[in-house]
Design an enzyme around this catalytic site. Structure first.
Site, PDB file in Angstrom:
ATOM      1  N   GLU A 105       0.833  -1.210   0.000  1.00 12.19           N
ATOM      2  CA  GLU A 105       0.000   0.000   0.000  1.00 12.19           C
ATOM      3  C   GLU A 105       0.865   1.257   0.000  1.00 12.19           C
ATOM      4  OE1 GLU A 105      -3.987  -1.642   2.341  1.00 12.19           O
ATOM      5  OE2 GLU A 105      -2.275  -0.887   3.484  1.00 12.19           O
ATOM      6  N   LYS A 123     -12.893   6.279  12.115  1.00  8.42           N
ATOM      7  CA  LYS A 123     -11.438   6.142  11.943  1.00  8.42           C
ATOM      8  C   LYS A 123     -10.693   7.460  12.202  1.00  8.42           C
ATOM      9  CE  LYS A 123     -12.098   1.903  10.813  1.00  8.42           C
ATOM     10  NZ  LYS A 123     -11.857   1.354   9.493  1.00  8.42           N
TER      11      LYS A 123
END
Length: 233
Positions: A105, A123
Site C-alpha cells: 500500500e 477512523k
C-alpha cells in the site's frame, strides 16, 4: 446506517474522482473493497482505466470484475490511489496495515500523484495510536529485531506491548511478501514522525504502518453525511 453503508458512501464519493484513461492504485481492506466493486461496475459500463493492486486479494477481486490490471514495473506512475485506513488524524497522518498489506500500500501510494483515503468517520482520531501499529519484519532474526523495535519505540517517546500477529488457528500471519507482522499496542503516539524515522532505521524492519505525507485528502462518511479533509476535488 450501518458501518458498511458508510464505507460504501465514502467509496461512491471517491469514484467521482475517477476519469477515463486514469492509472489507479487500488487499496486493500473492507472499505477499499467497496471502491473496487463500484469501479468494476463502471468498467463494465465502458470506463477505460488501468489499475495496480496493493495485495493479492485486491488483484483477484479486480480481475474477477474485469478491471484491466498492471504492475508498478509496467505502470510506475499512477494518477490516483484510493485506499482505506485504520486511523487518520486531522493532519492526514495514517495508521494502515490492519490487513497486513501496508508495505505494498505504501509503495503504491508513493508512486501516485494523489492518495485519497476513504473510511467511516470512526477512523478519525485526534491522536494516532489507539489502533495497534503494524510493523512488517523479516522472519530471520525475529527476536533481535523485536528488541530493536522496542528500543526504537521507547526512544521516540512511546511505549507499549509488541505482539506477533497470529491467525485465528494460532499460526503466524505471513504477508504477501513472506514476512511477519509485529503489532505495537501503544495507545497514543506522541511523535509520529520521530517514531516513523526510528523504525525505518531498524535492520529487519521492512516497513511500518505510519503513512505520513502520503495522503492528499480523505473522504469520511458518518451519520450526518460526508466529511472531506484536504484536497478531495
Amino acid at each position: 446506517m450501518t458501518a458498511d453503508d458508510l464505507k460504501k458512501l465514502a467509496a461512491a464519493r471517491a469514484l467521482e474522482l475517477v476519469r477515463p484513461g486514469m492509472r489507479l492504485g487500488l487499496g486493500t481492506g473492507s472499505t477499499a473493497k467497496h471502491f473496487v466493486d463500484l469501479l468494476g461496475q463502471r468498467v463494465a459500463a465502458g470506463l477505460d482505466v488501468i489499475c495496480v493492486a496493493t495485495s493479492e486479494a485486491t488483484q483477484a477481486q479486480a480481475l474477477a470484475l474485469g478491471i484491466r490490471m498492471s504492475t508498478l514495473d509496467e505502470t510506475p506512475e499512477l494518477d490516483l490511489t484510493v485506499d482505506g485506513a485504520d486511523e487518520i488524524d486531522p493532519q492526514l497522518r495514517l495508521i494502515k496495515g490492519g490487513g497486513a498489506a501496508h508495505l505494498r500500500e505504501k509503495i503504491v501510494a508513493a508512486a501516485s500523484v494523489r492518495m485519497i483515503v476513504i473510511a467511516d468517520d470512526s477512523k478519525l482520531v485526534e491522536k494516532l495510536g489507539r489502533f495497534p501499529l503494524p510493523i512488517e519484519v523479516v522472519p530471520f532474526g525475529l527476536a533481535a529485531t523485536r528488541r530493536a523495535v522496542a528500543a526504537a519505540i521507547a526512544g521516540s517517546g512511546s511505549a507499549g506491548e509488541l505482539v506477533l500477529r497470529k491467525r485465528p488457528d494460532g499460526a503466524t500471519v505471513v504477508t504477501d511478501n513472506g514476512n511477519y507482522i509485529l503489532d505495537a499496542h501503544l495507545g497514543a503516539i506522541e511523535q509520529p514522525e520521530a517514531l516513523a524515522f526510528a523504525l525505518g532505521q531498524v535492520p529487519g524492519v521492512v516497513e511500518h504502518g505510519l503513512f505520513i505525507g502520503l495522503a492528499s485528502g480523505a473522504i469520511l462518511a458518518g451519520a450526518d453525511g460526508l466529511r472531506l479533509l484536504g484536497a478531495t476535488g
